[in-house]
Design an enzyme around this catalytic site. Structure first.
Site, PDB file in Angstrom:
ATOM      1  CB  SER A 159    -104.105 -13.722  -5.884  1.00 13.42           C
ATOM      2  OG  SER A 159    -103.762 -14.932  -4.737  1.00 13.42           O
ATOM      3  CG  HIS A 213     -98.999 -15.548  -5.827  1.00 13.17           C
ATOM      4  ND1 HIS A 213     -99.976 -16.024  -6.670  1.00 13.17           N
ATOM      5  CD2 HIS A 213     -99.563 -14.878  -4.988  1.00 13.17           C
ATOM      6  CE1 HIS A 213    -100.918 -15.900  -6.165  1.00 13.17           C
ATOM      7  NE2 HIS A 213    -100.949 -14.993  -5.133  1.00 13.17           N
TER       8      HIS A 213
END
Length: 723
Positions: A582, A697
């Site tokens: 991320s 995610h």
């Protein structure tokens, strides 16, 4: 983005990672009829079509790269053993089933737990009495079997939690995600019968959430159709939904602005579940928030610091942490990092008065990492030099009094679940080589009981942890941890994995990882964690020192740690690899493009990479408070200086990298990872790319996919650093 470890209130909880109208980042510097800087850049981007998430051409590209990468990595003779080991670890049944206190039932204290194993790949929500949980063999009663539900409904459900109505917590809003996306459906569920309620609350798929006001009323902040989402793709409005009412008919009680990140509605309740205030938080940036009381006369703004988090209600006082210096309505000065209490009734009577009371002011090398509330105690996880302790506070005539819980020292301390019926609290203690131990603490008396201990998952005999410091480019000393075998050679020969994140005030605290231990340390690798600026290890100032125009400082910190490891002889560029996801994926991209000479491997997980377009992709606009706005020339200049995508070069000597993402990631756009891989290939560099078609995610919708990802990663690291 990954959520900050400390609780950040309903807004950031919803984001799971305030621009005022006069702030330069909220202004536009070009006329609306002229293409923005981002639009101009996109016109020359040869890989723009890879941003079409499930487009036919894009998915054909993904399938071809997956086939190549899986062929290389799963074809390695070591992959099968690594996969088998990873699968055993993630599906192990001797893990700690971390509990959540629930309201007493039938005179008995109860706890809930969400559990996944080989027989429950998607997971099972279950409950036990507290007395049973404290035994070696708890008697669990299933509340909801997500595997069975997915099978019955022919759906790819991933559990995202449940919001239950206090005080009895029988009625719950269960959140389910299709394949792991942030967007969820919310369905009303009866926790006692284990059934979804016929004709109950049923909210369609959307990012956002809903919270209980009472058994017949919700505050809902979700996608209500055209004109109800911010530019970041999150809720811009809050509605009050009454049982039996359609969402379309629910009256709007608050509306933000399109440039906001998110608005969220919630209630402040006491330990008995009584609502003392209905509230709205308006996140005008990822970090800056306005709070409002919802009254009969409408929404009334409260005078609070813009950078702060409301932690809850204790003994009539609203507990707040502040991330900025601030002066209250009485002229009292507070500092960034302070923990403050406000008399709620006085605040409701005069929302602009805001007279605060100092509870805690951390020292220079201290940080408040977590805050929770029992019935009568305010409990704080306070870290000093990245080592944790827990303190219980109560208010006396002389002011706030604190008592330290007698937990093990030189370890990470996490506040797990607090009881609203008494002062019991579950606390988890762990270290890099110390398996998690779950304690049950009576925060009023100080009594402690060891409830569960994770058995060792790897052989740590002959291993140790050291903490060092590296000098960054501007002279700042940056701490980092090294986990290794005793007496390793200092000739640069050790395969070393360096992990970093460096953003959003996320602190990287010592933790026990069975997979790192078994798949890396036990096989002779060295593991390093860098506590760079951008994180929260030393409070808000440590984070803010690497925001916006100063983002490069965090990259220099990370590079300094790599250089220090090499200078100490722990490793060498030939044996050093890096990993991050991320925001950490951006970290890895910046190191790759700025200092490829330092490394021979990089695992770039679900990354941000094209920083000149990040704000146009999915939730990207919500992070402009961290990075800046690429459509403002001055801010674009500092972003362009480190954006990895534009910095990729045919002439650079990059190692073969491993980039992976998820098609179902609706937070960080998979286009970042795809375009990075495509551009590297086009420039003549070796790259391995893998895209999981589920997982969100977190890059893993179920335990089997998680095990596969781990095996791919450590096969890659073995090939690059151990061979």
């Amino acid at each position: 983005m990954f959520r900050r470890l400390a609780y950040r209130g309903p807004v950031l909880a919803a984001l799971v990672l305030s621009l005022s109208a006069t702030h330069p980042m909220a202004q536009t510097s070009e006329p609306t009829d002229v293409p923005t800087l981002t639009e101009q850049a996109a016109a020359s981007d040869p890989w723009l079509w890879l941003e079409d998430i499930e487009g036919e051409r894009a998915m054909a590209w993904v399938e071809a790269r997956n086939a190549h990468s899986l062929g290389v990595l799963t074809g390695d003779p070591r992959y099968d053993d690594l996969h088998s080991t990873a699968l055993d670890l993630v599906q192990a049944r001797d893990r700690i089933p971390f509990p959540a206190f629930r309201h007493s039932a039938g005179g008995q204290r109860t706890v809930d737990n969400f559990w996944q194993d080989a027989n429950h790949v998607r997971g099972v929500w279950r409950r036990a009495t507290l007395d049973s949980y404290r035994t070696d063999t708890p008697e669990w009663r299933t509340i909801l079997d997500v595997d069975a539900l997915a099978s019955a409904e022919n759906a790819n459900w991933v559990w995202k939690g449940a919001e239950c109505l206090a005080p009895d917590e029988r009625l719950c809003l269960v959140s389910l995600s299709d394949g792991g996306k942030d967007a969820v459906v919310m369905r009303e569920f009866d926790r006692e019968t284990g059934q979804f309620i016929e004709n109950g609350f049923d909210l369609p798929e959307s990012k956002g959430a809903a919270g209980w006001v009472d058994e017949n009323t919700l505050l809902v902040y979700r996608d209500f159709g055209d004109g109800t989402l911010t530019d970041s793709g999150y809720a811009m409005t809050v509605r009050r939904l009454t049982r039996g009412q359609s969402i379309d008919a629910a009256p709007e009680v608050f509306r933000g602005e399109p440039e906001d990140v998110l608005v969220a509605g919630y209630t402040l309740r006491d330990a008995d579940g009584v609502v003392h205030a209905e509230m709205v938080d308006r996140a005008v940036t990822f970090f800056e928030t306005e709070s409002y009381f919802l009254t009969d006369a409408g929404a009334v703004r409260i005078n609070l610091p813009a950078r702060r988090s409301i932690q809850g209600l204790l003994d009539g006082r609203m507990i707040v942490t502040t991330d900025q210096d601030w002066i209250d309505g009485a002229g009292t000065a507070f500092e960034a990092g302070d923990l403050i209490a406000f008399d709620l009734e006085a605040l409701k009577a005069d929302p602009q008065g805001s007279v605060g009371e100092l509870v805690l002011r951390p020292g220079e090398r201290e940080s408040v990492e977590d805050v929770t509330l029992t019935r009568n105690r305010l409990v704080v996880a306070l870290y000093e030099n990245v080592r944790g302790a827990a303190y219980a506070y109560h208010r006396a005539e002389s002011g706030w009094v604190r008592e330290r819980l007698n937990l093990p020292e030189n370890a990470s301390v996490s506040l797990s679940s607090a009881s609203s019926e008494d002062d019991l609290l579950f606390v988890s203690v762990r270290g890099y080589l110390t398996p998690d131990t779950l304690w049950l603490a009576d925060t009023a008396s100080g009594a402690l009981e060891t409830v569960k201990s994770l058995p060792p998952k790897f052989d740590a005999e002959g291993m140790h942890v050291e903490q060092h410091q590296a000098r960054s480019a501007d002279g700042t000393m940056v701490p980092y941890f090294v986990v290794s075998r005793d007496g390793i050679a200092t000739d640069g020969s050790n395969p070393t994995l360096l992990y970093g994140y460096g953003g959003f005030q996320v602190s990287l605290l010592p933790s026990y990882s069975a997979t790192v231990g078994k798949l890396w340390l036990e096989r002779g690798g060295v593991y390093v964690v860098a506590n760079t600026r951008g994180g929260g290890e030393f409070g808000p100032g440590w984070h803010q020192a690497a925001q916006g125009a100063n983002r490069q400082r965090a990259h220099e910190d990370f590079q300094a740690v790599a250089e220090d490891l090499i200078a100490r002889g722990v490793t060498s560029p030939r044996r050093l690899g890096v990993m991050g996801g991320s925001q950490g994926g951006l970290f890895m991209g910046a190191l790759l493009t700025q200092r490829p000479d330092l490394i021979n491997a990089a695992i770039i997980q679900v990354p941000l990479f094209d920083m000149l377009r990040y704000h146009t992709l999915l939730a990207g606009a919500s992070w402009m408070g961290e990075y800046g706005n690429p459509d403002i020339a001055e801010q674009r200049e500092w972003i362009a200086a480190y954006s990895p995508y534009q910095a990729l070069s045919a002439d650079a000597d990059y190692p073969e990298v491993f980039i992976h993402t998820s098609t179902k990631d609706d937070r960080v756009h998979p286009g970042h990872a795809r375009k990075a891989a495509a551009q590297l290939e086009a420039l003549g560099h070796e790259v391995l790319f893998y895209e999981n078609t589920d997982g969100g995610h977190a890059a893993g919708a179920n335990l089997r996919e998680t095990a596969r990802r781990l095996a791919l990663e450590y096969t890659y690291l073995t090939r690059r650093l151990m061979d």
